[in-house]
Enzyme design. Structure first.
Site, mmCIF file in Angstrom:
data_model
loop_
_atom_site.group_PDB
_atom_site.id
_atom_site.type_symbol
_atom_site.label_atom_id
_atom_site.label_comp_id
_atom_site.label_asym_id
_atom_site.label_seq_id
_atom_site.Cartn_x
_atom_site.Cartn_y
_atom_site.Cartn_z
ATOM 1 N N THR A 146 0.870 -1.184 0.000
ATOM 2 C CA THR A 146 0.000 0.000 0.000
ATOM 3 C C THR A 146 0.904 1.231 0.000
ATOM 4 O OG1 THR A 146 -0.263 -0.291 2.383
ATOM 5 C CG2 THR A 146 -2.076 -1.035 0.990
ATOM 6 N N THR A 179 1.596 -9.525 11.855
ATOM 7 C CA THR A 179 1.768 -8.194 11.304
ATOM 8 C C THR A 179 0.856 -7.960 10.134
ATOM 9 O OG1 THR A 179 3.339 -6.563 10.555
ATOM 10 C CG2 THR A 179 3.516 -8.743 9.588
#
Lengths: 388, 388
Positions: A146, A179
């Site tokens: 991202t 994560t």
């Protein structure tokens, strides 16, 4: 059939743009030629997305054959429709690959609160089975990004087998139990229960010790498939290799934290217990005042003292037993600031792009090490305009 | 003897520059003509400064006659020498004012880890007894400032008595049991034990609900003196007045948070208990992703969902019971995003300089309201160069 030297046998992938937000890669499928032993860990965020729900179900039997991942839309806070969409996507991918739906683990990352653009995804999935290629994992590492500035990927050999890992961050990062997104593939043969234990052991001192901004994502996922095509390996070697790779990827997530210019590594030693060491280390690495001082190379070490002291519930903490150092430069010794002559050395040290902070609590034998990054103008810029 | 209309009787002050860092006001003494009933609350930070240690001792008998406060140096992490320096200062002030040392409450705020410039302070104290003047409290409010952009002061009448409060922030602000520095003076006659209870009641829903940056100062102090010169007042009126004033000052600290362009007010309702409501509200107001989105007027409300969900330990939280709104604009209703048509209205709303976020957890009857501010380029700028 071409196998890149450092890629595990029997894994193919395709990465493409299906137009979720812009024209960058936003969709990837990673598949094993045969069903693989598998394990995964997910976010503890109570607003987790339906991909997490489905992923938990599908990995529960310790077997998977494919990961399907989209970026640019997290599919979170999307209700029943969001859940139905994930189930449809997983079904379509399974059909394309001619495998079981239950062997597909889905992930979504990106903006929260919007339904997935299903028509684009359906079109993207159509034909993806034919597009799978051996190797190409760097493209997958790119497709899951991202705000990452570069794809994160590591490979290593364990006997005859290969282990490869990819991960993405880099905002909304203070993982708890896993994560943002990290995937591991290996052609080693590892029993699913052993795989689960190895993954859990490797995640705690690595991904769970990273914090970019103290915000825990709704989409955190770390998953591994071991398809066994390279046969058995020494389990201790495998554990060590997985731990080392998790640690390397975790550090990279911190270094590439949104807007970051410096990696911060905080080591807290001589704590009464591991939980205390982690609590204090996270308090330091998450402090906006510590993070901005490091950004500005401001030798304002008193903020480390503040961040230790604000762990009120640690009632055994006593300033008179504490030592604080930056790299090899001591700044505080058991109750007293070290001679201010060190401040210019400290200022020079702070111009480096890796800053190590060492704290001794002077209480016991336990330690923790965590990673984070500085707080910069760019973090504010990136996150002031994320959806605009 | 001139008494300003809205100042309590019998309090004098002087504010001056003694040259601690630059030429701005950095030292103030506020004294009552007679011994006053007193109460105070202090930081829970375990690295608290020696002024806190001495302040705790001196207020323990419920009586004070003067506050002495310096800015620009927090005198924290300064060991035995730091403690001896505070005791000397308090003694010098008591001598100047011809009062008991034990009736002086000292405070220091500013950079951590440096010894006080004692010679400058000794010279500043000399003659200050003669320089005390009635009124002049706004100068005191100015002298205690560090990165505040304006002095914070409020006055009100309670029957024949007057209550005045001054406070400063505005970085390292997530108070626990007290805020950075706030002082109240009244000429009402209030019993010390009642005063202590009133102060505690007033601090919890006000200063303890503010967070500029989630960092808890080593110097937080809130203290009140009631010298009784205006006689008895209705205790309920006094409690209410003190609560209102704490609330107003607390909001101002948040609004003037370092680099802030917007005040953020988060209200969490229908929580199971007050602790849960506060935990969730603080999680929202402290989230760097929420704070940057509000700075950039980015209608990225999904970050509110994330910040609620990351309160893992609140295992009763269920997305399907939750409502989220900005001002009067609903964005999330029990499991589903509200129609995206609201996004443009939300974007307009976010251009205001006061942003109200409402969350209903849908679980019970308790609520909490907290205040914070956006995270801006200026926060990074101010804190990247604080001591440089």
């Amino acid at each position: 059939m071409r196998i890149l030297s450092m890629q595990p046998k029997g894994f193919r992938c395709c990465a493409k743009n299906v137009g979720i937000k812009d024209t960058t890669l936003d969709f990837t499928v990673i598949a094993s030629d045969v069903p693989a032993a598998a394990a995964a860990m997910f976010t503890q965020n109570r607003f987790c997305g339906p991909a997490i729900t489905v992923g938990r179900e599908h990995v529960s039997n310790g077997r998977l054959q494919a990961f399907v991942i989209n970026s640019k839309n997290a599919n979170v806070a999307t209700g029943e429709e969001g859940l139905a969409n994930v189930r449809e996507l997983v079904g379509l991918v399974a059909e394309e690959l001619n495998i079981e739906s239950e062997d597909v683990l889905p992930s979504s990352t990106g903006v929260i609160g919007r339904q997935l653009p299903m028509e684009k995804l359906r079109q993207g999935i159509a034909g993806s089975g034919q597009q799978l290629q051996y190797g190409h994992l760097e493209q997958a590492a790119r497709a899951i990004m991202t705000t990452d500035t570069y794809p994160k990927m590591h490979c290593c050999r364990i006997g005859n087998a290969t282990l490869v890992g990819i991960a993405k961050g880099v905002g909304m990062i203070e993982p708890n139990m896993a994560t943002m997104l990290a995937y591991f593939l290996t052609d080693a043969s590892v029993d699913p229960e052993q795989l689960r234990v190895c993954l859990k052991e490797a995640v705690e001192p690595s991904f769970n010790m990273v914090s970019v901004d103290s915000d825990t994502s709704t989409s955190d996922t770390v998953a591994i498939m071991a398809n066994g095509l390279a046969g058995e390996v020494n389990l201790a070697d495998f554990r060590q290799a997985l731990q080392d790779m998790c640690l390397r990827l975790a550090r990279e997530l911190a270094r590439d934290g949104e807007g970051a210019s410096k990696l911060i590594e905080v080591t807290v030693e001589h704590a009464l217990n591991a939980q205390q060491a982690k609590r204090v280390a996270k308090s330091i690495v998450n402090s906006p005042l510590v993070k901005t001082a490091i950004f500005g190379s401001d030798p304002n070490w008193g903020r480390i003292a503040m961040a230790i002291g604000k762990c009120y519930e640690q009632d055994t903490i006593v300033p008179e037993k504490i030592d604080i150092a930056f790299g090899c430069i001591p700044v505080y010794h058991r109750g007293l600031a070290v001679d201010e002559g060190h401040l210019s050395a400290l200022k020079n040290y702070l111009d480096h792009d890796e800053i190590a902070i060492h704290v001794s609590l002077g209480l016991g034998e336990e330690q923790a090490r965590v990673w984070g990054c500085d707080l910069t103008y760019d973090y504010v810029k990136i996150n002031g305009t994320y959806t605009s």
